[in-house]
Design an enzyme around this catalytic site. Structure first.
Site, mmCIF file in Angstrom:
data_model
loop_
_atom_site.group_PDB
_atom_site.id
_atom_site.type_symbol
_atom_site.label_atom_id
_atom_site.label_comp_id
_atom_site.label_asym_id
_atom_site.label_seq_id
_atom_site.Cartn_x
_atom_site.Cartn_y
_atom_site.Cartn_z
ATOM 1 N N GLU A 158 9.248 16.918 14.278
ATOM 2 C CA GLU A 158 9.691 16.645 13.076
ATOM 3 C C GLU A 158 8.885 17.495 12.092
ATOM 4 O OE1 GLU A 158 8.527 12.934 11.272
ATOM 5 O OE2 GLU A 158 10.794 12.642 10.476
ATOM 6 N N CYS B 227 13.532 11.164 6.462
ATOM 7 C CA CYS B 227 13.219 10.882 7.846
ATOM 8 C C CYS B 227 14.703 11.199 8.858
ATOM 9 C CB CYS B 227 12.897 9.522 7.950
ATOM 10 S SG CYS B 227 13.986 8.194 7.015
ATOM 11 N N GLU C 122 9.900 1.586 10.590
ATOM 12 C CA GLU C 122 10.612 2.615 10.336
ATOM 13 C C GLU C 122 10.020 3.953 10.357
ATOM 14 O OE1 GLU C 122 13.699 1.917 9.944
ATOM 15 O OE2 GLU C 122 13.771 -0.172 9.235
ATOM 16 N N LYS D 127 0.845 -1.208 -0.005
ATOM 17 C CA LYS D 127 -0.084 -0.095 0.063
ATOM 18 C C LYS D 127 0.937 1.337 -0.194
ATOM 19 C CE LYS D 127 -2.222 3.444 2.314
ATOM 20 N NZ LYS D 127 -1.748 4.351 1.536
HETATM 21 P P1 NAP Z 1 2.468 8.726 7.299
HETATM 22 O O1 NAP Z 1 1.396 9.699 7.269
HETATM 23 O O2 NAP Z 1 2.573 7.703 8.751
HETATM 24 O O3 NAP Z 1 2.049 7.473 6.279
HETATM 25 C C1 NAP Z 1 2.811 6.521 5.722
HETATM 26 C C2 NAP Z 1 1.867 5.470 5.421
HETATM 27 O O4 NAP Z 1 0.911 4.903 6.499
HETATM 28 C C3 NAP Z 1 1.026 6.001 4.334
HETATM 29 O O5 NAP Z 1 0.951 4.906 3.462
HETATM 30 C C4 NAP Z 1 -0.575 6.344 4.828
HETATM 31 O O6 NAP Z 1 -1.381 6.327 3.834
HETATM 32 C C5 NAP Z 1 -0.475 5.010 5.590
HETATM 33 N N1 NAP Z 1 -1.480 5.052 6.936
HETATM 34 C C6 NAP Z 1 -1.875 6.395 7.317
HETATM 35 N N2 NAP Z 1 -2.707 6.267 8.176
HETATM 36 C C7 NAP Z 1 -3.095 4.937 8.489
HETATM 37 C C8 NAP Z 1 -3.539 4.037 9.363
HETATM 38 N N3 NAP Z 1 -4.692 4.472 10.125
HETATM 39 N N4 NAP Z 1 -3.375 2.547 9.209
HETATM 40 C C9 NAP Z 1 -2.542 1.988 8.122
HETATM 41 N N5 NAP Z 1 -2.014 3.010 7.263
HETATM 42 C C10 NAP Z 1 -2.053 4.315 7.554
HETATM 43 O O7 NAP Z 1 3.769 8.975 7.128
HETATM 44 P P2 NAP Z 1 4.146 9.978 5.631
HETATM 45 O O8 NAP Z 1 3.665 11.382 5.975
HETATM 46 O O9 NAP Z 1 3.592 9.254 4.351
HETATM 47 O O10 NAP Z 1 5.797 9.934 5.726
HETATM 48 C C11 NAP Z 1 6.510 10.850 6.504
HETATM 49 C C12 NAP Z 1 6.955 10.091 7.788
HETATM 50 O O11 NAP Z 1 7.551 8.875 7.385
HETATM 51 C C13 NAP Z 1 7.975 10.876 8.619
HETATM 52 O O12 NAP Z 1 7.587 10.855 9.777
HETATM 53 C C14 NAP Z 1 9.186 10.383 8.138
HETATM 54 O O13 NAP Z 1 10.108 10.550 9.051
HETATM 55 C C15 NAP Z 1 8.801 8.841 8.022
HETATM 56 N N6 NAP Z 1 9.970 8.225 7.324
HETATM 57 C C16 NAP Z 1 10.610 7.212 7.848
HETATM 58 C C17 NAP Z 1 11.504 6.620 7.446
HETATM 59 C C18 NAP Z 1 12.468 5.369 8.275
HETATM 60 O O14 NAP Z 1 13.214 4.714 7.273
HETATM 61 N N7 NAP Z 1 12.767 5.577 9.373
HETATM 62 C C19 NAP Z 1 11.702 6.674 6.009
HETATM 63 C C20 NAP Z 1 11.091 7.658 5.296
HETATM 64 C C21 NAP Z 1 9.910 8.332 6.132
HETATM 65 P P3 NAP Z 1 -1.812 7.592 3.198
HETATM 66 O O15 NAP Z 1 -0.659 8.485 2.804
HETATM 67 O O16 NAP Z 1 -2.512 7.272 2.170
HETATM 68 O O17 NAP Z 1 -2.553 8.225 4.425
#
Ligand code: NAP
Length: 499
Positions: free
Chosen positions: A402, A302, A268, A192
């Site tokens: 963040e 991240c 992650e 997804k």
């Molecule tokens: P996010 O809002 O947490 O979303 C990540 C994924 O989770 C998306 O596919 C999102 O779908 C999905 N999601 C949202 N709500 C959900 C729920 N209730 N149940 C299941 N899945 C759900 O993060 P983002 O804004 O896409 O990315 C930024 C974040 O990712 C930052 O915090 C960054 O630090 C972190 N990140 C971490 C790493 C690492 O390796 N540690 C690498 C890259 C990014 P939708 O987008 O369709 O809502």
């Protein structure tokens, strides 16, 4: 013939592209069961970029059933390892062959510079699949020590159906970090992607089929996290969720696993990574590392080096050098221009969030050294200039939250002990760095910073051989390296008595 990558080349390619936005189940591109779609807006200019299928529970059920069937038949799981390797190597080659198209799709979705999408994201996606392809026929099981009349095999077996949920900042890179080891281990995957970045996920699945991956082994369901992601994480027939995203959603994923079938979870998550610079450091090297470490990908990274801890006496000189590197090297411009180094933020709402955090930081007493403002608004896109702010303390919101934009927060310190305390004074533990010419201190500080990766006198260096992931609320489990395979496997003991 080598391609000449000009702005005109990419503009023409954009004009001729109609991105596909369906969901991919059982080796076929299809519509959502409900027929619903949503429009992805291009961050580069605020115009419609693609029509994406809005998946739902029924689509997740179909995809999981297809993945389970593929796993049960063993067409992939039981394939001769050298044949598995050939399929994955072919897939890597197809990613390389289609790199221009993939790069453009990534830029349509994310607004990152198309040359970065090509030379970094598409290249690393292909290299990642190749890295794990090569591992398919090089993994051994174990024989445990027993008495002479027994033999105990310790087999590493795939888990089954993996749900991969990914973010939008490095879609292809993070997706292949999960697909490579999960598939090399013999699992089936339902991916997804983030709602903002579906296009390359769909093409990766098509190319996998073209390479010979059996139907159902890799499925993609596009749509919203609250609908598709949640349904996948709650699904009783999913064996593991490999998640990359925010700490907030990571906590929900653990809850979903606990409420249902205790599926495995690997997380992650977010970061607020400290980069510590002592007065004896090479300040030019430090300034370059900070600027690129924080502003690359418009700060949507991240492990971005978003907290600069600088020894008090060098703050002004270091900030001046960071400005110099930023002005000379980190060109903010249109993503289709080949000379662009950083492009747009992911969407309008995120632009508002980043600017809102800057305003709140200023109200709390942070001082703007430069940048951190909306620019290029006339394009209709979502651009913010790299910005540096001196925080009143590590308690300031700019030092704690963040931001996920090109915003660097500077916090002065006086002693080594204080630097380490401030570095660790965060809920996160993804990455960190120390710059000093005193190697004893470099090793003391790098040992004491609580993070999954700590760099000395550099930033953001890695290869596929180095594991990546976090401590504390940056999550657990590792992507990359041979160790990533472990989390997609379980140990199974087979004990035989010689009669
Ligand atoms: P996010 O809002 O947490 O979303 C990540 C994924 O989770 C998306 O596919 C999102 O779908 C999905 N999601 C949202 N709500 C959900 C729920 N209730 N149940 C299941 N899945 C759900 O993060 P983002 O804004 O896409 O990315 C930024 C974040 O990712 C930052 O915090 C960054 O630090 C972190 N990140 C971490 C790493 C690492 O390796 N540690 C690498 C890259 C990014 P939708 O987008 O369709 O809502």
């Amino acid at each position: 013939m080598t391609t000449e990558y000009t702005r005109a080349y990419w503009e023409k390619a954009l004009a001729e592209t109609t991105p596909k936005g369906g969901i991919y189940i059982d080796g076929k591109l299809t519509r959502a069961e409900t027929g619903l779609t949503f429009t992805r807006i291009r961050p580069m200019d605020g115009k419609p970029g693609a029509e994406i299928a809005r998946g739902g529970q029924a689509d997740v059920d179909r995809a999981v059933a297809s993945a389970r069937k593929a796993f049960a038949t063993g067409l992939w799981r039981k394939k001769d390892p050298s044949e598995k390797k050939k399929v994955m190597v072919r897939w890597a080659e197809l990613i390389r062959k289609n790199a221009d198209e993939l790069a453009l799709l990534e830029t349509i979705d994310t607004g990152k510079p198309v040359m970065a999408s090509l030379n970094v994201d598409a290249r690393l996606a292909a290299d990642c699949i190749q890295y794990y392809a090569e591992m398919c026929d090089k993994l051994y099981d174990e024989i445990a020590p027993t008495g002479p009349n027994d033999r105990a095999l310790v087999r590493k077996v795939p888990l089954g159906v993996i749900g991969a949920i990914t973010p939008w900042n490095y879609p292809m890179i993070i997706e292949t970090w999960k697909l490579g080891p999960a598939l090399a281990a013999g699992n089936s995957v339902v991916l997804k992607p983030a709602e903002q970045s579906s296009l390359t996920a769909i093409r990766l699945a098509e190319l996998a089929s073209e390479a010979g991956l059996p139907d159902g082994v890799f499925n993609v369901i596009t749509g919203y996290g609250e609908e598709v992601g949640k349904a996948l994480a709650l699904h009783m027939d999913v064996d593991m969720i490999a998640f990359t995203g925010s700490t907030e959603v990571g906590k929900l994923i653990m809850g979903y696993a606990a409420q249902t079938n205790l599926k495995r979870v690997a997380l992650e998550l977010g970061g607020k990574s400290p980069l510590v610079v002592f007065a004896d450091a090479n300040l030019d090297a430090a300034a370059s590392a900070v600027a690129w470490g924080c502003f690359y990908n418009s700060g949507e990274t991240c492990h971005a080096s978003t907290r600069l801890l600088a020894e008090r006496g060098i703050v002004d000189a270091l900030v001046a050098k960071i400005k110099d590197v930023t002005d000379r090297e980190i060109t903010l411009a249109h993503p289709l221009d080949p000379s662009t180094q950083i492009g747009a933020l992911i969407e309008d709402a995120h632009l508002g969030k980043v600017l809102g955090m800057v305003d709140a930081g200023l109200r709390e007493g942070a001082k703007r050294a430069f940048g951190g403002e909306r620019v290029m608004a006339e394009t209709g896109g979502y651009y913010v200039s790299p910005g540096v702010f001196i925080a009143p303390s590590n308690e300031a919101s700019l030092a704690r939250q963040e931001i996920f934009g090109p915003i660097l927060t500077v916090i002065p310190f006086d002693t080594e002990e204080e630097a380490v305390r401030l570095a660790n004074d965060t809920i996160y533990g993804l990455a960190g760095a120390v710059f000093t010419s005193d190697m004893s201190r470099a090793h003391r500080v790098s040992e004491d910073i609580q993070a999954g990766t700590v760099w000395i006198n550099t930033y953001d260096m890695s290869t596929f051989a180095t594991p990546f992931g976090g401590f504390k609320q940056s999550g657990f489990g590792r992507d990359r390296s041979v160790h990533a395979i472990d989390k997609y496997c379980d140990y199974k003991t087979i004990w035989q008595r010689f009669l």
